[in-house]
Design a protein around this motif. Structure first.
Motif, PDB file in Angstrom:
ATOM      1  N   UNK A  32       0.847  -1.205   0.132  1.00  0.00           N
ATOM      2  CA  UNK A  32      -0.162  -0.064   0.129  1.00  0.00           C
ATOM      3  C   UNK A  32       0.936   1.457  -0.051  1.00  0.00           C
ATOM      4  N   UNK A  33       0.569   1.914  -0.908  1.00  0.00           N
ATOM      5  CA  UNK A  33       1.276   3.476  -1.220  1.00  0.00           C
ATOM      6  C   UNK A  33       0.278   4.541  -1.304  1.00  0.00           C
ATOM      7  N   UNK A  34       0.047   5.289  -0.138  1.00  0.00           N
ATOM      8  CA  UNK A  34      -0.968   5.969  -0.033  1.00  0.00           C
ATOM      9  C   UNK A  34      -1.018   6.997  -1.484  1.00  0.00           C
ATOM     10  N   UNK A  51      -0.904   9.216 -11.614  1.00  0.00           N
ATOM     11  CA  UNK A  51      -0.068  10.090 -10.696  1.00  0.00           C
ATOM     12  C   UNK A  51       0.716   9.106  -9.653  1.00  0.00           C
ATOM     13  N   UNK A  52       1.925   8.933  -9.671  1.00  0.00           N
ATOM     14  CA  UNK A  52       2.651   7.848  -8.949  1.00  0.00           C
ATOM     15  C   UNK A  52       2.504   8.345  -7.364  1.00  0.00           C
ATOM     16  N   UNK A  53       2.395   7.326  -6.383  1.00  0.00           N
ATOM     17  CA  UNK A  53       2.329   7.949  -5.170  1.00  0.00           C
ATOM     18  C   UNK A  53       3.830   8.266  -4.971  1.00  0.00           C
ATOM     19  N   UNK A  92       8.089  16.008  -1.669  1.00  0.00           N
ATOM     20  CA  UNK A  92       9.128  15.816  -1.076  1.00  0.00           C
ATOM     21  C   UNK A  92       8.514  15.428   0.647  1.00  0.00           C
ATOM     22  N   UNK A  93       7.452  16.009   0.920  1.00  0.00           N
ATOM     23  CA  UNK A  93       7.117  15.904   2.251  1.00  0.00           C
ATOM     24  C   UNK A  93       6.314  14.221   2.455  1.00  0.00           C
ATOM     25  N   UNK A  94       5.859  13.747   1.109  1.00  0.00           N
ATOM     26  CA  UNK A  94       5.330  12.291   1.510  1.00  0.00           C
ATOM     27  C   UNK A  94       6.308  11.394   0.732  1.00  0.00           C
ATOM     28  N   UNK A 100       6.326  10.728   6.875  1.00  0.00           N
ATOM     29  CA  UNK A 100       5.052  10.574   6.445  1.00  0.00           C
ATOM     30  C   UNK A 100       4.967   9.362   5.682  1.00  0.00           C
ATOM     31  N   UNK A 101       5.835   9.315   4.745  1.00  0.00           N
ATOM     32  CA  UNK A 101       6.103   8.339   3.716  1.00  0.00           C
ATOM     33  C   UNK A 101       6.319   6.816   4.384  1.00  0.00           C
TER      34      UNK A 101
END
Ligand code: HEC
Ligand code: HEC
Length: 163
Positions: A32-34, A51-53, A92-94, A100-101
Motif C-alpha cells: 500500500x502506497x498512499x 499520478x505515482x504515489x 518531498x513531504x510524502x 510521513x511516507x
C-alpha cells in the motif's frame, strides 16, 4: 481488456503463489502506497500516466525530477514556477524516506547518493516483478513497465498487491 490484463497478473501471481503468500505475511504495508492527495499534483502529474504515489521514490529523486521537467523522459512536462514549487513540496513531504511516507524498506539497495528517476529501476521493484514473464511487459495492453494500472487494477487507490 481489463479481464485480459487481470489474467496476465493473476497468471503470474499463481505461478508465484507460494512466494506471494509468504511475501504478504512479511511485507506488511509494502503493497500500500498512499495515493497522491494533493489535487494540483494529481492533476499535473496524472495527465500522461497515473499520478505515482510520492512514497515510491525518495525525496532527492523528486527534487531532481522537478528541476528537469522540461526534459521528462523525453517529454516536456514543465509547469510554472509556483505550481512546480507546490508539487515539489508535496512530493518531498510524502516521499519514501520521510516520516510521513515511511517506505524506507522500499528503498533497500538504493545508494544514499543516488536519485533514481524510475520507480521501475529500484532494486525492490525489480525484485517484486522477477516472476513476471518478459513477454507480459511487451503486451499491447501493458506496453510499459511504468503502466502500473494495466496489472494493478487498484493502483489509483494505492494498492499494488498482485491483483
Ligand atoms: C507530458 C506528459 C507527462 C507529464 C505531464 C508527466 N509525465 Fe511523468 N512520464 C512521462 C513519460 C512519457 C514517462 C516515461 C513512461 C514510460 O517509460 O513508459 C514518464 C515517467 C515518469 C516516472 C517514471 C516511471 C517509471 O518508469 O518508473 C515518474 C516517477 C514520473 N513520470 C513522474 C511524474 C511527475 C511527478 C509528474 C508531474 C510533475 C509527471 N510525471 C508528469 C510523461 C509525463
Ligand atoms: C505486467 C504487469 C505489471 C505491471 C505493469 C506492474 N506490475 Fe507490479 N506486480 C505485478 C505482479 C504480477 C506482481 C506480483 C509478483 C509476485 O508477487 O511475485 C507485482 C508486485 C508488485 C508489488 C509488490 C506487492 C506485494 O504484494 O508486496 C508492488 C509494490 C508493485 N508491483 C508495484 C508496481 C508499480 C509501482 C508499478 C508501476 C510503476 C507496477 N507494479 C507495474 C505485475 C505488474
Amino acid at each position: 481488456m481489463t479481464t485480459l490484463i487481470r489474467s496476465i497478473a493473476v497468471g503470474a501471481a499463481l505461478f508465484a503463489a507460494g512466494a506471494v503468500m509468504l511475501g504478504r505475511a512479511q511485507a506488511g504495508s509494502d503493497e500500500y502506497f498512499p495515493p497522491v492527495s494533493d489535487p494540483l499534483t494529481r492533476q499535473e502529474c496524472g495527465s500522461c500516466h497515473m499520478a505515482f504515489p510520492a512514497g515510491l521514490l525518495p525525496a532527492r529523486s523528486w527534487q531532481k525530477m522537478m528541476g528537469e521537467l522540461d526534459n521528462h523522459f523525453g517529454e516536456d512536462a514543465s509547469v510554472d514556477a509556483a505550481t512546480a514549487k507546490q508539487i515539489t513540496t508535496y512530493l518531498v513531504a510524502h516521499a519514501a524516506d520521510t516520516a510521513r511516507g515511511d517506505m524506507r524498506r522500499w528503498l533497500r539497495g538504493v545508494s544514499a547518493s543516488a536519485a533514481p528517476q524510475r520507480i521501475t529501476e529500484l532494486p525492490k521493484w525489480v525484485r517484486e516483478h522477477r516472476e513476471v514473464s518478459p513477454g507480459d511487459w511487451t503486451r499491447k495492453e501493458v506496453a510499459s513497465k511504468a503502466n502500473c494500472v494495466a496489472c494493478h487494477v487498484d493502483a489509483e487507490r494505492g494498492y499494488f498487491e498482485d491483483d
